[in-house]
Design a protein around this motif. Structure first.
Motif, PDB file in Angstrom:
ATOM      1  N   GLY A 134       0.917  -1.208   0.109  1.00  0.00           N
ATOM      2  CA  GLY A 134       0.107  -0.156  -0.041  1.00  0.00           C
ATOM      3  C   GLY A 134       0.758   1.372   0.133  1.00  0.00           C
ATOM      4  O   GLY A 134       0.286   2.328   0.322  1.00  0.00           O
TER       5      GLY A 134
ATOM      6  N   HIS B 105      -4.086  -5.089  -0.768  1.00  0.00           N
ATOM      7  CA  HIS B 105      -3.463  -4.355   0.509  1.00  0.00           C
ATOM      8  C   HIS B 105      -4.312  -4.836   1.577  1.00  0.00           C
ATOM      9  O   HIS B 105      -5.419  -5.189   1.614  1.00  0.00           O
ATOM     10  CB  HIS B 105      -3.469  -2.932   0.045  1.00  0.00           C
ATOM     11  CG  HIS B 105      -3.030  -2.166   1.309  1.00  0.00           C
ATOM     12  ND1 HIS B 105      -1.833  -2.384   1.805  1.00  0.00           N
ATOM     13  CD2 HIS B 105      -3.388  -0.864   1.784  1.00  0.00           C
ATOM     14  CE1 HIS B 105      -1.266  -1.476   2.690  1.00  0.00           C
ATOM     15  NE2 HIS B 105      -2.413  -0.625   2.871  1.00  0.00           N
TER      16      HIS B 105
ATOM     17  N   ARG C 220      -5.527  -3.351   4.031  1.00  0.00           N
ATOM     18  CA  ARG C 220      -6.557  -2.347   4.215  1.00  0.00           C
ATOM     19  C   ARG C 220      -7.194  -1.445   3.311  1.00  0.00           C
ATOM     20  O   ARG C 220      -6.380  -1.120   2.421  1.00  0.00           O
ATOM     21  CB  ARG C 220      -6.391  -1.518   5.653  1.00  0.00           C
ATOM     22  CG  ARG C 220      -4.871  -0.909   5.493  1.00  0.00           C
ATOM     23  CD  ARG C 220      -4.461  -0.120   6.658  1.00  0.00           C
ATOM     24  NE  ARG C 220      -3.186   0.230   6.391  1.00  0.00           N
ATOM     25  CZ  ARG C 220      -2.709   1.711   6.852  1.00  0.00           C
ATOM     26  NH1 ARG C 220      -3.523   2.306   7.522  1.00  0.00           N
ATOM     27  NH2 ARG C 220      -1.634   2.335   6.383  1.00  0.00           N
TER      28      ARG C 220
ATOM     29  N   ASP D  96      -6.598   1.764   2.766  1.00  0.00           N
ATOM     30  CA  ASP D  96      -6.192   2.771   3.258  1.00  0.00           C
ATOM     31  C   ASP D  96      -4.831   2.805   2.681  1.00  0.00           C
ATOM     32  O   ASP D  96      -3.989   1.908   3.092  1.00  0.00           O
ATOM     33  CB  ASP D  96      -6.292   2.956   4.848  1.00  0.00           C
ATOM     34  CG  ASP D  96      -5.982   4.503   5.354  1.00  0.00           C
ATOM     35  OD1 ASP D  96      -6.022   5.458   4.607  1.00  0.00           O
ATOM     36  OD2 ASP D  96      -6.251   4.629   6.438  1.00  0.00           O
TER      37      ASP D  96
ATOM     38  N   ARG E 178      -0.864   4.460   1.980  1.00  0.00           N
ATOM     39  CA  ARG E 178       0.207   5.137   2.587  1.00  0.00           C
ATOM     40  C   ARG E 178       0.982   6.122   1.169  1.00  0.00           C
ATOM     41  O   ARG E 178       1.553   7.012   1.490  1.00  0.00           O
ATOM     42  CB  ARG E 178       1.352   4.586   3.130  1.00  0.00           C
ATOM     43  CG  ARG E 178       1.212   3.745   4.284  1.00  0.00           C
ATOM     44  CD  ARG E 178       2.649   2.813   4.756  1.00  0.00           C
ATOM     45  NE  ARG E 178       3.510   2.521   3.656  1.00  0.00           N
ATOM     46  CZ  ARG E 178       3.394   1.313   3.248  1.00  0.00           C
ATOM     47  NH1 ARG E 178       2.289   0.427   3.528  1.00  0.00           N
ATOM     48  NH2 ARG E 178       4.147   0.654   2.248  1.00  0.00           N
TER      49      ARG E 178
ATOM     50  N   GLN F 294      -1.243   6.846  13.117  1.00  0.00           N
ATOM     51  CA  GLN F 294      -1.281   6.526  11.815  1.00  0.00           C
ATOM     52  C   GLN F 294       0.117   6.083  11.388  1.00  0.00           C
ATOM     53  O   GLN F 294       0.040   4.945  10.749  1.00  0.00           O
ATOM     54  CB  GLN F 294      -1.416   7.932  11.001  1.00  0.00           C
ATOM     55  CG  GLN F 294      -1.583   7.994   9.492  1.00  0.00           C
ATOM     56  CD  GLN F 294      -2.737   7.222   9.035  1.00  0.00           C
ATOM     57  OE1 GLN F 294      -3.926   7.255   9.726  1.00  0.00           O
ATOM     58  NE2 GLN F 294      -2.516   6.347   7.996  1.00  0.00           N
TER      59      GLN F 294
ATOM     60  N   ASP G   1       0.656   2.573   9.338  1.00  0.00           N
ATOM     61  CA  ASP G   1       1.168   2.242   8.031  1.00  0.00           C
ATOM     62  C   ASP G   1       2.461   1.398   8.285  1.00  0.00           C
ATOM     63  O   ASP G   1       2.748   0.615   7.331  1.00  0.00           O
ATOM     64  CB  ASP G   1       1.872   3.739   7.926  1.00  0.00           C
ATOM     65  CG  ASP G   1       0.778   4.703   7.201  1.00  0.00           C
ATOM     66  OD1 ASP G   1      -0.164   4.341   7.192  1.00  0.00           O
ATOM     67  OD2 ASP G   1       1.391   5.934   7.080  1.00  0.00           O
TER      68      ASP G   1
ATOM     69  N   ASP H 236       1.608  -2.145   7.626  1.00  0.00           N
ATOM     70  CA  ASP H 236       1.508  -2.726   6.289  1.00  0.00           C
ATOM     71  C   ASP H 236       2.572  -3.668   6.158  1.00  0.00           C
ATOM     72  O   ASP H 236       2.503  -4.348   5.163  1.00  0.00           O
ATOM     73  CB  ASP H 236       1.639  -1.519   5.333  1.00  0.00           C
ATOM     74  CG  ASP H 236       0.080  -0.796   5.245  1.00  0.00           C
ATOM     75  OD1 ASP H 236      -0.765  -1.389   6.019  1.00  0.00           O
ATOM     76  OD2 ASP H 236       0.111   0.270   4.864  1.00  0.00           O
TER      77      ASP H 236
END
Lengths: 345, 106
Positions: A165, A187, A189, A191, A193, B66, B70, B73
């Protein structure tokens, strides 16, 4: 065939310690080439924590990872080092003798160096794409699983699955979409990056039916002889499904691996290069190790320790490059000779 | 002193004492807990200190920021209770916190 580069010093790794080595060696008239697998200088400082404050650099109450790198680049400017980015050092061959060292160093890009001194400033090792921990992925790597795009044409007419992502995942989704038969982006989620304009472009393609977006996580691979036929995944409710594809690109960030330095006969101890604490030289005369990659009694993995180490290593390196010359210890505050080299006298 | 319980992938549980103000990742390293690599040393830059927080505790920890979301991921087998242990600060309120380490840190 690229021409052989003849130099005084090859520095492996362009992190903060490798950069400061250029300064200390430069003051002693030694010319440096730096090799780094990353596309830019800075090593972990730039790659892992560019925005993070560092509080233990002498003279700087606080400085960010990127700022220390930027400052070091400015500090070594007078010595005009040559950087070889996106290259990994592969081979090292001993050509000289312990008294008069000479090495042939080769990179994966085919560049060959002949150098009197090698300084290993490789930190935690070279940054490599992280391999997803799914069983048997090694068998597919380079055949249908890729961590980077060397040639876009490889993907023409393929059913490509891109996982991740961030910017790499989104950039390659957008770049390969016109070439591939079909691109699926997966991905964990909904959302991302990645840069907002890439995310918007991706969502437009999805809305137009030209790209598939799947929310889920990879669990396994299907295929044979290294050729993928599908990737198994599960969604956030643990429901399993397969994605039909014959090429996959996972983007899960970078990790550090020692790499080919392990094969240089440096008598590694737990993946670290043992050195003495007077010259920071390895068991092979002419090969030094500085910064996080070395080990000795009392070693601390601090940037400031690395700075000290390169200053001492440079003294011995000078001896190998100019065996006849006597080295006179001088201060940059008072020596016109040093100030001339720095371009300030 | 606050007690933290680490359960490994095989189900073996280890209870250790943690300093208030330190992180769960630091506590793991100090006590040689297997399954936590913390490659980046706590910069929230690698996702190799990934843990699953016990359901009963997850809400009490508050939502990850946040940056941590991130970075998750980059972890594997991320679940609804996934956290990066370098971002969980130990405090007396967390006495008894139980986290499970994943099968692989990737």
């Amino acid at each position: 065939m690229t021409d052989i580069i003849k130099t005084d010093v090859v520095i492996v790794g362009a992190g903060p310690v490798g950069l400061f080595a250029v300064f200390e060696l430069g003051l002693l008239d030694l010319r440096c080439h730096l090799i780094d697998i990353l596309p830019r200088a800075g090593g972990q400082c730039s790659e892992l924590y560019p925005e993070k404050p560092i509080y233990d650099i002498p003279g700087f109450p606080v400085v960010t990872g990127q700022a220390i790198v930027d400052n070091l680049m400015k500090q070594i400017e007078p010595f005009n080092p040559t950087f070889h980015f996106n290259e990994q050092v592969e081979g090292l061959e001993v050509l000289g003798t312990p008294e008069a060292p000479l090495f042939r160093v080769t990179t994966d890009a085919g560049q060959v160096f002949e150098t009197k001194v090698v300084i290993v400033a490789a930190g935690g090792g070279s940054f490599q794409p992280k391999r997803p921990p799914v069983a048997g992925i090694e068998d597919y790597e380079g055949k249908s699983v890729f961590y980077a795009v060397r040639k876009m044409e490889t993907f023409r007419g393929k059913k490509v699955l891109i996982v991740g992502g961030g910017d790499s995942a989104l950039d390659w989704t957008l770049n390969l979409q016109p070439i591939a038969e079909r691109v699926t982006l997966m991905h964990r989620r909904d959302d991302f990056r990645a840069a907002p304009h890439s995310v918007n472009a991706m969502r437009e393609l999805v809305a137009a039916g030209k790209l598939d977006l799947v929310i889920g996580q990879m669990t396994g691979l299907k295929g044979e002889n290294g050729m993928l036929s599908a990737v198994s995944a599960k969604d956030n409710k643990n429901v399993a499904f397969d994605i039909d594809c014959n090429a996959m690109m996972p983007f899960f960030g970078l990790t550090m691996k020692l790499g080919p330095i392990a094969n240089w006969g440096l008598h590694l101890h737990e993946n670290l290069v043992p050195v003495d604490t007077a010259k920071f030289e390895s068991s092979t005369p002419g090969i030094f190790a500085v910064g996080d990659i070395n080990t000795y009694p009392g070693k601390l993995k601090l940037i400031l320790s690395g700075f000290h180490e390169v200053a001492l290593a440079a003294q011995r390196a000078h001896h190998y490059v100019y065996p006849e010359k006597k080295l006179l210890f001088q201060y940059t505050t008072s020596s016109t000779n040093l100030q001339k080299k720095l371009g300030v006298a | 002193m606050t007690k933290i319980v680490f359960v490994d992938h095989a189900g073996k549980s280890r209870q250790v004492e943690a300093d208030d103000g330190s992180t769960v990742m630091e506590t793991a390293l100090r006590n040689s807990i297997p399954g936590i690599e913390a490659e980046c040393g706590g910069a929230c830059a690698c996702a190799t200190c990934h843990v699953y927080v016990d359901e009963a505790w997850f809400e009490k920890l508050g939502k990850p920021e946040q940056m941590e979301e991130d970075m998750l991921d980059f972890a594997f087998d991320v679940r609804p209770t996934s956290r990066l242990s370098c971002q969980i600060k130990v405090s007396p309120a967390l006495d008894g916190l139980t986290v499970t380490t994943p099968e692989k840190q990737g």
